[in-house]
Design an enzyme around this catalytic site. Structure first.
Site, PDB file in Angstrom:
ATOM      1  N   SER A  31      -0.573  -8.481  13.981  1.00  0.00           N
ATOM      2  CA  SER A  31      -2.489  -8.642  13.859  1.00  0.00           C
ATOM      3  C   SER A  31      -2.591  -8.697  15.011  1.00  0.00           C
ATOM      4  CB  SER A  31      -3.231  -8.478  12.300  1.00  0.00           C
ATOM      5  OG  SER A  31      -4.289  -8.069  13.141  1.00  0.00           O
ATOM      6  N   TYR A  33      -5.161 -14.775   6.886  1.00  0.00           N
ATOM      7  CA  TYR A  33      -4.414 -13.918   7.019  1.00  0.00           C
ATOM      8  C   TYR A  33      -3.790 -13.861   8.986  1.00  0.00           C
ATOM      9  CZ  TYR A  33      -4.259  -9.073   8.567  1.00  0.00           C
ATOM     10  OH  TYR A  33      -3.951  -7.366   9.468  1.00  0.00           O
TER      11      TYR A  33
HETATM   12  N1  LIG Z   1      -4.865  -1.187   9.809  1.00  0.00           N
HETATM   13  C1  LIG Z   1      -4.722  -2.290  10.558  1.00  0.00           C
HETATM   14  O1  LIG Z   1      -6.246  -2.176  11.566  1.00  0.00           O
HETATM   15  C2  LIG Z   1      -4.238  -3.089  11.169  1.00  0.00           C
HETATM   16  C3  LIG Z   1      -4.469  -4.674  12.177  1.00  0.00           C
HETATM   17  C4  LIG Z   1      -3.377  -5.079  12.131  1.00  0.00           C
HETATM   18  C5  LIG Z   1      -2.465  -5.338  11.080  1.00  0.00           C
HETATM   19  N2  LIG Z   1      -2.231  -4.259  10.472  1.00  0.00           N
HETATM   20  C6  LIG Z   1      -1.172  -4.357   9.257  1.00  0.00           C
HETATM   21  O2  LIG Z   1      -0.368  -3.190   9.374  1.00  0.00           O
HETATM   22  C7  LIG Z   1       0.559  -3.072   8.407  1.00  0.00           C
HETATM   23  C8  LIG Z   1      -0.061  -1.830   7.482  1.00  0.00           C
HETATM   24  O3  LIG Z   1      -1.678  -2.471   7.000  1.00  0.00           O
HETATM   25  P1  LIG Z   1      -1.829  -0.760   6.908  1.00  0.00           P
HETATM   26  O4  LIG Z   1      -2.884  -0.843   7.539  1.00  0.00           O
HETATM   27  O5  LIG Z   1      -1.410   0.711   7.227  1.00  0.00           O
HETATM   28  O6  LIG Z   1      -2.963  -0.563   5.053  1.00  0.00           O
HETATM   29  P2  LIG Z   1      -2.406   0.179   4.528  1.00  0.00           P
HETATM   30  O7  LIG Z   1      -3.211  -0.356   3.172  1.00  0.00           O
HETATM   31  O8  LIG Z   1      -3.042   1.331   4.610  1.00  0.00           O
HETATM   32  O9  LIG Z   1      -1.200   0.407   3.851  1.00  0.00           O
HETATM   33  C9  LIG Z   1      -0.292  -0.699   3.376  1.00  0.00           C
HETATM   34  C10 LIG Z   1       0.301  -0.492   2.185  1.00  0.00           C
HETATM   35  O10 LIG Z   1       1.665  -1.955   1.879  1.00  0.00           O
HETATM   36  C11 LIG Z   1       1.431  -2.369  -0.216  1.00  0.00           C
HETATM   37  N3  LIG Z   1       1.559  -3.287  -0.429  1.00  0.00           N
HETATM   38  C12 LIG Z   1       0.617  -4.089  -0.124  1.00  0.00           C
HETATM   39  N4  LIG Z   1       1.242  -5.333  -0.722  1.00  0.00           N
HETATM   40  C13 LIG Z   1       2.446  -4.841  -0.882  1.00  0.00           C
HETATM   41  C14 LIG Z   1       3.643  -6.404  -1.772  1.00  0.00           C
HETATM   42  N5  LIG Z   1       3.287  -7.324  -1.970  1.00  0.00           N
HETATM   43  N6  LIG Z   1       4.566  -5.852  -2.189  1.00  0.00           N
HETATM   44  C15 LIG Z   1       4.693  -4.130  -1.998  1.00  0.00           C
HETATM   45  N7  LIG Z   1       3.482  -3.554  -1.181  1.00  0.00           N
HETATM   46  C16 LIG Z   1       2.694  -4.218  -0.233  1.00  0.00           C
HETATM   47  C17 LIG Z   1       0.076  -1.188  -0.078  1.00  0.00           C
HETATM   48  O11 LIG Z   1       0.363  -0.971  -1.032  1.00  0.00           O
HETATM   49  C18 LIG Z   1      -0.194  -0.519   0.603  1.00  0.00           C
HETATM   50  O12 LIG Z   1       0.568   1.181   0.292  1.00  0.00           O
HETATM   51  C19 LIG Z   1      -0.072  -4.224   7.325  1.00  0.00           C
HETATM   52  O13 LIG Z   1       0.876  -5.358   7.179  1.00  0.00           O
HETATM   53  C20 LIG Z   1      -1.247  -4.769   8.169  1.00  0.00           C
HETATM   54  O14 LIG Z   1      -1.690  -5.827   7.820  1.00  0.00           O
HETATM   55  C21 LIG Z   1      -2.914  -3.224   9.726  1.00  0.00           C
END
Ligand SMILES: NC(=O)c1ccc[n+]([C@@H]2O[C@H](COP(=O)([O-])OP(=O)(O)OC[C@H]3O[C@@H](n4cnc5c(N)ncnc54)[C@H](O)[C@@H]3O)[C@@H](O)[C@H]2O)c1
Length: 265
Positions: free
Chosen positions: A146, A159
């Site tokens: 991120s 984070y």
């Molecule tokens: N959305 C953003 O703006 C953003 C920005 C930077 C990084 N990210 C990263 O992208 C990745 C995906 O995030 P997203 O935005 O798609 O979020 P999201 O919440 O839509 O999806 C994340 C998924 O991970 C699953 N999850 C969480 N903890 C878990 C665990 N302990 N074991 C198994 N599954 C688990 C959740 O159930 C969920 O379905 C993450 O690593 C997040 O940190 C997202």
């Protein structure tokens, strides 16, 4: 003909958001996909959608903060699809507060999900990758960081530290696995419109409230748009991961790519 024909991919956090979009995109390009999530319902729904579209996928669910889940994912790929080519450890959530209000437990929770879980998945995959390396095919790990990790973000010492740690993990895996032909790269996302960044979504994971308080979401959105940027869709996020996954990108190794519509320039 798909750009990932014959490849086998393990994607964690694939029940929603970016991970779900990656699973669908990879499958549409010919990959067989192990769809993993903490929540079985959403993971199964992604699998059904992939199968309906003519793709290959299975669900293998569990908490990736546990070693047994990571081992089961690698086994599921090998048992069901007879191979392993791409890992995308995408599962994640946030648990924000300023440092003076954050407990050590909450700090460690983020290290466990964003650093330890990808490390455990890689360690479980090593024997399979090593044995397969004789075929000369370049395999891939695409870590998810991120801009909180690459640049820092107030309210996210936990984070941001963990997402920064995963960049070090990526670079070290790239060096260690040169000799077994596994490329390791990382995407650091800016603002992607998913459940993680939704306003007041009401869900929780292990005591962490998911989503942003309404006013924070609005402020974050304004911060991006005022700089001429925009929120990315999960599909755009998946597209950047796909770019690194395809054989045409086999020359890219050990790199961090910031994907944020350009606001970080
Ligand atoms: N959305 C953003 O703006 C953003 C920005 C930077 C990084 N990210 C990263 O992208 C990745 C995906 O995030 P997203 O935005 O798609 O979020 P999201 O919440 O839509 O999806 C994340 C998924 O991970 C699953 N999850 C969480 N903890 C878990 C665990 N302990 N074991 C198994 N599954 C688990 C959740 O159930 C969920 O379905 C993450 O690593 C997040 O940190 C997202």
């Amino acid at each position: 003909m798909g750009l990932l024909d014959g490849k086998v991919a393990v994607i964690t956090g694939a029940g929603r958001g970016i991970g779900a979009a990656v699973a669908k995109l990879f499958a549409s390009q010919g990959a067989s996909v192990v769809v993993s999530d903490l929540d079985e319902g959403p993971a199964q729904a992604v699998v059904e959608e992939i199968k309906k579209a003519g793709g290959k996928a299975i669900a293998c669910c569990g908490n990736v903060m546990e070693e047994a889940t990571n081992q089961a994912l690698i086994k599921a790929a090998v048992d069901s699809f007879k191979g392993l080519h791409i890992l995308v450890p995408c599962a994640g959530f946030c648990n924000d507060s300023v440092i003076q209000k954050m407990s050590l437990e909450v700090f460690r929770q983020m290290v466990a999900i964003h650093m330890e879980a990808p490390w455990m998945l890689c360690r479980a995959a090593y024997p399979v990758f090593k044995e397969a390396s004789a075929d000369g095919v370049i395999r891939k790990v695409i870590f998810i960081s991120s801009e909180a990790g690459s640049r820092g973000n107030a309210g996210q010492t936990n984070y941001a530290s963990a997402k920064s740690g995963v960049i070090g993990l990526m670079r070290t895996v790239a060096k260690e696995w040169l000799r077994i032909r596994v490329n390791s790269n990382c995407i650091a996302f800016g603002f992607v419109d998913t459940r993680l960044t939704q306003a007041d979504c009401g869900s929780t994971i292990m005591g962490a409230k998911i989503g942003l308080p309404g006013n924070l979401r609005q402020m974050a959105e304004q911060g991006v748009t005022m700089r001429g940027g925009r929120l990315l869709t999960p599909e755009e996020g998946a597209g950047s991961i796909f770019c690194l996954a395809i054989p045409q990108a086999d020359g890219i190794n050990g790199q961090l790519v910031e994907v944020d519509s350009g606001v970080g320039i």
